[in-house]
Scaffold this motif. Structure first.
Motif, PDB file in Angstrom:
ATOM      1  N   LEU A  13      -1.766  13.053  -6.811  1.00  0.00           N
ATOM      2  CA  LEU A  13      -2.500  11.868  -6.293  1.00  0.00           C
ATOM      3  C   LEU A  13      -1.269  10.891  -6.057  1.00  0.00           C
ATOM      4  N   GLU A  14      -0.251  10.681  -6.921  1.00  0.00           N
ATOM      5  CA  GLU A  14       0.788   9.798  -6.644  1.00  0.00           C
ATOM      6  C   GLU A  14       1.793  10.353  -5.350  1.00  0.00           C
ATOM      7  N   ARG A  40      -0.229   9.456  -2.286  1.00  0.00           N
ATOM      8  CA  ARG A  40      -0.106   7.729  -2.086  1.00  0.00           C
ATOM      9  C   ARG A  40       1.269   7.477  -1.723  1.00  0.00           C
ATOM     10  N   GLU A  41       2.137   8.024  -1.971  1.00  0.00           N
ATOM     11  CA  GLU A  41       3.548   7.779  -1.625  1.00  0.00           C
ATOM     12  C   GLU A  41       4.151   8.500  -0.156  1.00  0.00           C
ATOM     13  N   TRP A  81      -3.864  10.013   2.361  1.00  0.00           N
ATOM     14  CA  TRP A  81      -4.841   9.698   1.745  1.00  0.00           C
ATOM     15  C   TRP A  81      -6.067  10.981   1.909  1.00  0.00           C
ATOM     16  N   ALA A  83      -5.256  13.271  -0.859  1.00  0.00           N
ATOM     17  CA  ALA A  83      -5.623  12.341  -2.176  1.00  0.00           C
ATOM     18  C   ALA A  83      -7.063  12.933  -2.351  1.00  0.00           C
ATOM     19  N   TRP A 128      -8.704   6.445  -8.719  1.00  0.00           N
ATOM     20  CA  TRP A 128      -8.182   6.774  -7.683  1.00  0.00           C
ATOM     21  C   TRP A 128      -9.263   6.906  -6.336  1.00  0.00           C
ATOM     22  N   LEU A 140      -8.997   3.687  -4.767  1.00  0.00           N
ATOM     23  CA  LEU A 140      -7.865   3.584  -3.880  1.00  0.00           C
ATOM     24  C   LEU A 140      -7.908   4.480  -2.732  1.00  0.00           C
ATOM     25  N   VAL A 141      -8.757   5.452  -2.620  1.00  0.00           N
ATOM     26  CA  VAL A 141      -9.057   6.184  -1.755  1.00  0.00           C
ATOM     27  C   VAL A 141      -9.863   5.565  -0.564  1.00  0.00           C
ATOM     28  N   HIS A 148      -7.860   2.958   1.228  1.00  0.00           N
ATOM     29  CA  HIS A 148      -6.667   3.003   2.465  1.00  0.00           C
ATOM     30  C   HIS A 148      -7.153   4.408   3.217  1.00  0.00           C
ATOM     31  N   GLN A 176      -6.071   4.843   7.196  1.00  0.00           N
ATOM     32  CA  GLN A 176      -5.172   6.006   7.593  1.00  0.00           C
ATOM     33  C   GLN A 176      -6.087   6.844   8.948  1.00  0.00           C
TER      34      GLN A 176
END
Length: 230
Positions: A74-75, A78-79, A83, A86, A108, A111-112, A115, A119
């Motif tokens: 997942l990290e 993100r980087e 997404w 993710a 998470w 966060l998804v 974001h 995307q």
């Protein structure tokens, strides 16, 4: 080696777990170095490659180090600005009896949800500019695709960016540029044979020995007949 084209190596020494682990770590180190050098678009390519191999490890060793691999995956997503990937990892977590309901999953998911729509919107805009180029191919239309891709590259997933830029370059006969974007795509999705075949074809137009090295590296991983139609 593919690294000759975009500065990143796509493949481990072999498809053995230890080699894949080392290669994933090398991609992560490269991503961090590129980010420190203000090469964010290429850093995202390297993070996306690390994510690919992290998911490969989840598949090859199901249940082993599962939570750590999902969290780091997942990290990496993100980087890389991906997404969608993710979201797929969260679907894996939801289906896992060991991971479903753990606090990191809800974190998470939030966060998804925040974001992913951006995307999707950015990629839709890029696709629209590309379709306009296909309808009315010209250098001006190609430049519109490049401007849109350049705006997205430091923020979003490198896969649609390099995929569409490669197609523009191929349509315009820009072999070196096409090779660069195809090489980046192979780093992002290293075991997807069509990318490898296209990359070798474009390398052969300018540098046959380089194309042969790409083919030999692919034969080592995929087997001798990897380029034959499925």
């Amino acid at each position: 080696m593919i690294s000759e084209a975009c500065g990143l190596c796509a493949w481990p020494a072999s498809l053995v777990v230890d080699d894949v682990q080392r290669h994933k770590g090398a991609l992560l180190d490269k991503a961090l170095q590129m980010r420190a050098d203000n090469k964010e678009p290429l850093a995202r390519v390297a993070f996306r490659g690390a994510l690919y191999w992290q998911r490969w490890l989840l598949t090859k060793e199901p249940g082993l180090h599962e939570e750590a691999r999902v969290v780091s995956g997942l990290e990496f997503a993100r980087e890389a600005g991906d997404w969608k990937e993710a979201d797929m990892l969260l679907a894996h977590a939801d289906s896992s009896s060991a991971l479903a309901g753990l606090p990191f999953v809800d974190h998470w998911k939030a966060l998804v949800a925040q974001h992913l729509p951006e995307q999707v919107s950015d990629e839709h805009e890029l696709e629209e500019t590309f379709q306009e180029f296909r309808r009315h191919p010209s250098e001006e239309a190609a430049e519109s695709v490049r401007r849109c891709a350049t705006a997205i590259a430091p923020l979003g997933s490198p896969v649609p960016v390099h995929s569409l830029l490669a197609r523009v370059a191929m349509d315009l006969g820009q072999t070196e540029e096409a090779e660069f974007h195809l090489a980046a795509l192979v780093v992002c999705r290293p075991l997807w044979i069509p990318y490898v075949v296209q990359l070798a074809e474009h390398q052969a137009r300018l540098d046959l020995p380089r194309a042969l090295r790409t083919i030999e590296d692919a034969r080592r991983l995929f087997g001798p007949d990897f380029w034959l139609p499925l």
